[in-house]
Scaffold this active site. Structure first.
Site, PDB file in Angstrom:
ATOM      1  N   ASP A 369      -3.969  -0.592   3.885  1.00 36.90           N
ATOM      2  CA  ASP A 369      -4.126   0.542   2.995  1.00 36.90           C
ATOM      3  C   ASP A 369      -5.421   1.255   3.383  1.00 36.90           C
ATOM      4  O   ASP A 369      -6.329   0.651   3.958  1.00 36.90           O
ATOM      5  CB  ASP A 369      -4.192   0.041   1.550  1.00 36.90           C
ATOM      6  CG  ASP A 369      -4.500   1.155   0.579  1.00 36.90           C
ATOM      7  OD1 ASP A 369      -3.821   2.193   0.642  1.00 36.90           O
ATOM      8  OD2 ASP A 369      -5.416   0.991  -0.243  1.00 36.90           O
ATOM      9  N   LYS A 370      -5.519   2.550   3.091  1.00 36.53           N
ATOM     10  CA  LYS A 370      -6.745   3.277   3.429  1.00 36.53           C
ATOM     11  C   LYS A 370      -7.683   3.372   2.235  1.00 36.53           C
ATOM     12  O   LYS A 370      -8.826   2.937   2.289  1.00 36.53           O
ATOM     13  CB  LYS A 370      -6.426   4.688   3.938  1.00 36.53           C
ATOM     14  CG  LYS A 370      -7.679   5.470   4.346  1.00 36.53           C
ATOM     15  CD  LYS A 370      -7.334   6.811   4.949  1.00 36.53           C
ATOM     16  CE  LYS A 370      -6.859   7.795   3.905  1.00 36.53           C
ATOM     17  NZ  LYS A 370      -7.962   8.240   3.024  1.00 36.53           N
ATOM     18  N   THR A 371      -7.191   3.917   1.127  1.00 38.37           N
ATOM     19  CA  THR A 371      -8.049   4.143  -0.033  1.00 38.37           C
ATOM     20  C   THR A 371      -8.502   2.826  -0.628  1.00 38.37           C
ATOM     21  O   THR A 371      -7.699   2.026  -1.104  1.00 38.37           O
ATOM     22  CB  THR A 371      -7.303   4.967  -1.091  1.00 38.37           C
ATOM     23  OG1 THR A 371      -6.838   6.173  -0.497  1.00 38.37           O
ATOM     24  CG2 THR A 371      -8.214   5.279  -2.255  1.00 38.37           C
ATOM     25  N   GLU A 441     -11.233  10.791 -10.397  1.00 42.35           N
ATOM     26  CA  GLU A 441     -11.565  11.510 -11.625  1.00 42.35           C
ATOM     27  C   GLU A 441     -13.061  11.455 -11.909  1.00 42.35           C
ATOM     28  O   GLU A 441     -13.672  12.450 -12.313  1.00 42.35           O
ATOM     29  CB  GLU A 441     -10.785  10.930 -12.801  1.00 42.35           C
ATOM     30  CG  GLU A 441      -9.315  11.261 -12.794  1.00 42.35           C
ATOM     31  CD  GLU A 441      -8.644  10.883 -14.096  1.00 42.35           C
ATOM     32  OE1 GLU A 441      -7.677  11.560 -14.470  1.00 42.35           O
ATOM     33  OE2 GLU A 441      -9.093   9.920 -14.749  1.00 42.35           O
ATOM     34  N   ARG A 527     -11.197  13.061   1.210  1.00 39.21           N
ATOM     35  CA  ARG A 527     -10.010  12.986   0.347  1.00 39.21           C
ATOM     36  C   ARG A 527      -9.828  14.339  -0.326  1.00 39.21           C
ATOM     37  O   ARG A 527     -10.785  14.936  -0.804  1.00 39.21           O
ATOM     38  CB  ARG A 527     -10.166  11.897  -0.699  1.00 39.21           C
ATOM     39  CG  ARG A 527      -9.008  11.813  -1.685  1.00 39.21           C
ATOM     40  CD  ARG A 527      -9.134  10.577  -2.555  1.00 39.21           C
ATOM     41  NE  ARG A 527      -8.128  10.503  -3.583  1.00 39.21           N
ATOM     42  CZ  ARG A 527      -6.871  10.109  -3.399  1.00 39.21           C
ATOM     43  NH1 ARG A 527      -6.479   9.763  -2.189  1.00 39.21           N
ATOM     44  NH2 ARG A 527      -6.009  10.050  -4.382  1.00 39.21           N
ATOM     45  N   LYS A 671       5.725   1.083   1.660  1.00 29.66           N
ATOM     46  CA  LYS A 671       4.782   0.201   2.348  1.00 29.66           C
ATOM     47  C   LYS A 671       5.426  -1.148   2.641  1.00 29.66           C
ATOM     48  O   LYS A 671       5.347  -1.668   3.760  1.00 29.66           O
ATOM     49  CB  LYS A 671       3.522   0.004   1.494  1.00 29.66           C
ATOM     50  CG  LYS A 671       2.640   1.219   1.370  1.00 29.66           C
ATOM     51  CD  LYS A 671       1.388   0.880   0.557  1.00 29.66           C
ATOM     52  CE  LYS A 671       0.468   2.081   0.419  1.00 29.66           C
ATOM     53  NZ  LYS A 671      -0.759   1.746  -0.339  1.00 29.66           N
ATOM     54  N   ASP A 691      -6.174  -3.161  -1.584  1.00 29.88           N
ATOM     55  CA  ASP A 691      -7.053  -3.451  -2.718  1.00 29.88           C
ATOM     56  C   ASP A 691      -6.480  -3.023  -4.055  1.00 29.88           C
ATOM     57  O   ASP A 691      -7.096  -3.268  -5.095  1.00 29.88           O
ATOM     58  CB  ASP A 691      -8.410  -2.764  -2.525  1.00 29.88           C
ATOM     59  CG  ASP A 691      -8.322  -1.266  -2.779  1.00 29.88           C
ATOM     60  OD1 ASP A 691      -7.337  -0.645  -2.325  1.00 29.88           O
ATOM     61  OD2 ASP A 691      -9.234  -0.730  -3.436  1.00 29.88           O
ATOM     62  N   ASN A 694      -0.746  -0.915  -5.948  1.00 23.27           N
ATOM     63  CA  ASN A 694       0.311  -0.356  -5.103  1.00 23.27           C
ATOM     64  C   ASN A 694       0.425  -1.063  -3.762  1.00 23.27           C
ATOM     65  O   ASN A 694       1.324  -0.765  -2.977  1.00 23.27           O
ATOM     66  CB  ASN A 694       0.065   1.143  -4.887  1.00 23.27           C
ATOM     67  CG  ASN A 694      -1.267   1.417  -4.225  1.00 23.27           C
ATOM     68  OD1 ASN A 694      -2.209   0.633  -4.342  1.00 23.27           O
ATOM     69  ND2 ASN A 694      -1.366   2.509  -3.509  1.00 23.27           N
TER      70      ASN A 694
END
Length: 967
Positions: A369-371, A441, A527, A671, A691, A694
């Site tokens: 995963d990236k984020t 946010e 992002r 994924k 992390d 998802n």
């Protein structure tokens, strides 16, 4: 497990009806929770069933039962049964201890206290007594005993704040709000008078979904959604009290519905080992058959059973026990590694399973995963583009103070940043602190604050900026693709870039410039999020609101009908782009260094996807499925077609031809589908790391799953096989711990098979000497304790302390990882090479001592047990001296030799008192070194006389009744 648990997914009309302040017409699951595996009556049968399911233990038991038949086993009745009972006892004690800990934890939870409205008064009861339909009161700091719908709270408009770290690991506060029709029910009298029915869906595992309808007497039905539900395990925060109606209890609660067992994963080394064991078992049967045929030819007697028991021992369960201890210790080394300890969050690396340690040394494909994984998920507002003009955060501050043609757009943009979110403001000593559910946010709200648009407070129906500008919230709806918030006669929308352009009208301004800026900033690793708005007429809004209110009370297919209702809205206008800078866990240069030549797939149809995949595959020619200096970029919409059955193989071929594959805007299911595709169609070990919640799907699908303790909660970590605090720690986890564990485990396995094949093939050679009679060469307890005591320590030291290369060199030369990655140290060729080597050594260790000990030094022939103990001693000395290159190996080797000598001395001494070994009757004579047995000058007697006089003829001519003459 108590009660019954329904696994139904939403949505079925009137699936569950909960009556208010009345006895229920349906019996629901009680609130008692049990996570234990066993009960007092079920422990023994369930435990034995689990153990006998293992092939090694099943075979162990089969041999032990055969040995109980008289005259079948030459090794005694207990040499297999005692080790089997010992292994099962140890495993049983371990299971009892672990299950007792679960039982204690369950009791602690079930006996927690809460307050319930019963018989017209508040009563304090324990959690397991809470039932569906109860009205429960929870105070600040307490955990919720069951899933419940909010009735009222101490806050205005039935609002409350919860922390759901027990559910999804997120520590940010979440706002939940009850219905306005029940917000006034706060006193005891009002709650007792509450009457009606609550209809909701059947229990399911979706934490963020809930569909229901509240039907109060003399009132119109009102819809219930996830914002009105408090889940079991969540903690009430910053709210004095909240009152709710219980809808799901015990194992029907969403917390327990999500408490599923992790998928059973077996390492590739274990699979190869099991296959070789099956082959060896077949060879064992062949050896028994050969021995039986030899016995039949020798004396016309079939002794197959004797040879099955005689040669079986190298299939014992000692290997399983050894590997369990070795892997458990290797997992401790990972947990204790201070170089993978992150002091800022006090987070060490953790091996959540020890069964896959060696799998870490064989990983070929890494899915990340990236984020939050490649990046730290720590975000700051960096840049933005408004009305086609790019601004930095500092420059924007000065521009928003000036009167410019774009000033209205700038103010509108900053207003959207300040109001379109779910952030909760808190004050601590005159300092404003934002509790955000996501770093995105939080970064946007803090960015707006720094530019003068300070979000100071929120109410259920408004958002307050700078304590003087109040924005009324007319309606908040949740689209499947984006959240919309209505303010007065307009609605604002915050969207991902690829989604917002689908909602733009043809008349939208600055679209091309925004797309160009989007591509420019994305290449910098920023992002991106887009803002847009649309003005609505009051009459159009009221007409849409009526339809929305009607559809929102439908229980069946509510989500689908709401989607259709959302399509009635007009398209949005004029996108503005917000850029958020994120801190990377690794260098951006290293992340993009392999993306110099990029093949991009951004397609919106099945036919176009097929044509593009075919063209790319054809252009590669012979390089297809070979690693090239290429990168493949594909978005989620195109991936939907690429993963279809007819295109999956072409997409896989193209992906395997690239050095890196980047999938953008993909769903959690996509994924896991990508990981599953590679896992099933490529013979290679896969690792997935992430992390967030998802990422759970791909983490559990991959051969090895690694979770990162990040800002998106602990759900990925809780579902992983190994957890680390930083992505950079993955390098040492694989290159050092993975490679070391692979080498240690494989050497331990090979050594265990080698030492058993060496010793027990000797029994086959002895069969050629004893006429295939089934007589064993070694004393029975020496056989039984061979793996348990005399040769037990060297495999442990080898599997725990062996280091083929230092840590510094492993990290300095990553090419060394290819040795374990390609399974060069353990495969079918290596395994059978070791077995053949053991076969050759067994010939040397048996026939050489046998020929040297054919005659004794007193003119008498040595018996079989004397020869057996000599061969046994020589074999132990040989086996123990193989790996004497570590300090701990020396301790294990010399200690094992001393154990053998001490055991034999004690064993021979106690036999006259405790006759447990009738064959032992010469005491320490058997421990004399073989060289002393060769000191005789000649031979006085030969048993066979080279075939001239057979041993049987000599025995038959001997008369034991005649008195021997004296000299």
């Amino acid at each position: 497990m108590s009660g019954t648990t329904s696994q139904a997914d939403p949505v079925d009309a009137t699936a569950r009806a909960v009556l208010l302040n009345r006895p229920q017409n349906t019996k629901f699951c009680d609130n008692h929770v049990s996570t234990t595996k066993y009960g007092i009556l079920t422990f023994l049968p369930r435990f034995l069933y689990e153990q006998i399911r293992r092939a090694a233990n099943a075979f162990f038991l089969f041999i032990a039962l055969m040995q109980q038949i008289p005259d079948v086993s030459p090794t005694g009745r207990y040499t297999t049964l005692v080790p089997l009972i010992f292994i099962l006892t140890v495993a049983g004690i371990k299971e009892i201890i672990e299950d007792y800990q679960r039982h204690k934890a369950d009791n602690t939870v079930n006996k927690k206290k809460t307050t319930v409205l019963r018989s017209g008064a508040w009563q304090t009861i324990i959690w397991k007594q809470v039932a569906v339909g109860d009205i429960v009161k929870v105070t600040n700091g307490q955990h919720l005993p069951a899933d419940m719908v909010i009735v009222s709270s101490s806050e205005p408009q039935a609002m409350c704040y919860t922390e759901t770290s027990n559910l999804d690991g997120e520590t940010n506060l979440k706002i939940r709000q009850g219905l306005s029709v029940t917000a006034a029910f706060q006193t005891l009298e009002d709650l007792v008078a509450l009457s009606g029915c609550l209809e909701c869906e059947e229990p399911n595992r979706h934490l963020y979904d809930f569909t229901g309808t509240l039907r109060l007497e003399n009132q119109n039905p009102v819809p219930l959604g996830p914002d009105q539900v408090l889940l079991r395990g969540a903690q009430l925060r910053n709210t004095q009290w909240v009152v709710g109606i219980v809808v799901y209890t015990g194992h029907d609660s969403k917390l327990m519905q999500n408490s599923t067992k992790a998928p059973l994963k077996r390492s590739n080394v274990e699979r190869v080992t099991n296959m070789q064991i099956l082959v060896l078992f077949g060879i064992l049967l062949v050896m028994a058959l050969i021995s039986s045929v030899g016995a039949a030819i020798w004396n016309d007697k079939h002794t197959e059973d004797a040879f099955v028991v005689c040669i079986y021992t190298h299939f014992k369960g000692h290997l399983l026990v050894t590997l369990e201890v070795v892997k458990f210790t290797q997992a401790l080394f990972i947990n204790w590694d201070m170089e993978m300890y992150y002091s800022e969050t006090d987070t060490p690396a953790m091996a959540r399973t020890s069964n896959l340690n060696e799998e870490l040394g064989q990983v070929k494909y890494l899915f990340s995963d990236k984020t939050g994984t490649l990046t730290c998920n720590i975000m700051n507002f960096k840049k933005c583009t408004i009305a086609g003009i790019t601004y930095g955060s500092v420059i924007l501050y000065f521009f928003c103070k000036l009167i410019l043609p774009t000033s209205p757009q700038i103010c509108e943009f900053l207003t959207m940043m300040a109001v379109c979110h779910t952030v909760v403001p808190e004050r601590e000593e005159d300092q404003l602190i934002y509790q955000a559910s996501s770093p995105d946010e939080g970064a946007l709200v803090k960015g707006a604050k720094g530019l003068g648009f300070v979000f100071t407070a929120r109410t259920p129906h408004s958002v307050i900026i700078e304590e003087r500008y109040v924005y009324l919230i007319m309606t908040v709806i949740q689209l499947s693709k984006c959240p919309l918030t209505f303010f007065n006669n307009a609605y604002f929308v915050v969207l991902q870039d690829n989604v917002i352009f689908e909602h733009l009208t043809e008349a939208s301004q600055y679209k091309e410039l925004t797309v160009a800026h989007l591509e420019q900033f994305a290449t910098e690793g920023l992002r991106t999020l887009c803002f847009a708005y649309v003005d609505l007429e009051e009459d159009a809004y009221q007409e849409w609101l009526k339809e929305y209110n009607r559809v929102s009370t439908v229980l069946k297919d509510r989500a689908l009908k709401l989607e259709e209702c959302y399509e009635l809205l007009e398209k949005v206008n004029a996108p503005s782009l917000s850029l958020v800078w994120r801190k990377w866990r690794i260098s951006r240069q290293s992340y993009f260094e392999n993306v110099r030549k990029t093949q991009t797939l951004l397609i919106v149809s099945l036919q176009a996807t097929r044509a593009t995949l075919t063209a790319h595959c054809s252009s590669l020619g012979d390089s297809l499925r070979k690693e090239n200096e290429l990168a493949l970029v594909i978005d989620g919409q195109t991936l939907k077609y690429a993963l279809s059955f007819e295109l999956r193989q072409a997409f896989l071929d193209l992906a395997l031809s690239c050095k890196a594959v980047i999938c953008c805007r993909v769903s959690p299911l996509q994924k896991s589908e990508i990981v599953d595709m590679v896992k099933k169609h490529v013979k290679a070990i896969t690792l997935a790391i992430g992390d967030g919640a998802n990422d759970v799907g791909m983490i559990q699908t991959a051969h090895v799953g690694v979770g990162i303790s990040g800002n998106e909660g602990m759900q990925a970590t809780n579902s992983s096989d190994y957890s680390i605090a930083q992505f950079c720690y993955l390098e040492k986890l694989l290159l050092v711990h993975g490679a070391w564990s692979y080498n240690r485990v494989t050497k331990c396995i090979l050594y265990c098979f080698y030492k058993n094949v060496v010793l027990y093939i000797i029994e086959l050679w002895f069969a050629f000497v004893n006429g295939f009679s089934g007589q064993i060469l070694f004393e029975r307890w020496c056989i039984g304790l061979y793996n348990v005591i005399f040769t037990a320590l060297p495999p442990f030291t080898l599997g725990i302390f062996d280091r083929p290369c230092s840590q510094q060199n492993m990290l300095r030369f990553p090419q060394l990882y290819r040795i374990t990655q390609n399974a060069e140290g353990f495969n079918t060729k290596v395994f059978w090479g070791t077995c053949i080597n053991a076969l050759i050594h067994s010939v040397i260790l048996f026939w050489f001592p046998l020929k040297m000990l054919e005659h004794g030094n007193d003119g008498q022939g040595n018996d079989y047990l004397f020869v057996g103990n000599m061969v046994y001693t020589v074999s132990i000395l040989h086996l123990l001296s193989l790996y004497m290159f570590l300090f701990f190996s020396h301790l294990a080797v010399w200690g094992s030799m001393a154990l053998w000598m001490v055991f034999f001395a004690v064993y021979s001494a106690i036999w006259p008192t405790v006759p447990i070994a009738p064959d032992i009757n010469r005491g320490l004579k058997y421990t004399v070194p073989p060289s002393s047995c060769l000191s005789a000058d000649g031979y006085a007697f030969s048993q066979e006389e080279h075939g001239v006089v057979s041993q049987s003829q000599v025995v038959r001519s001997y008369d034991t009744t005649r008195e021997r003459p004296s000299l």
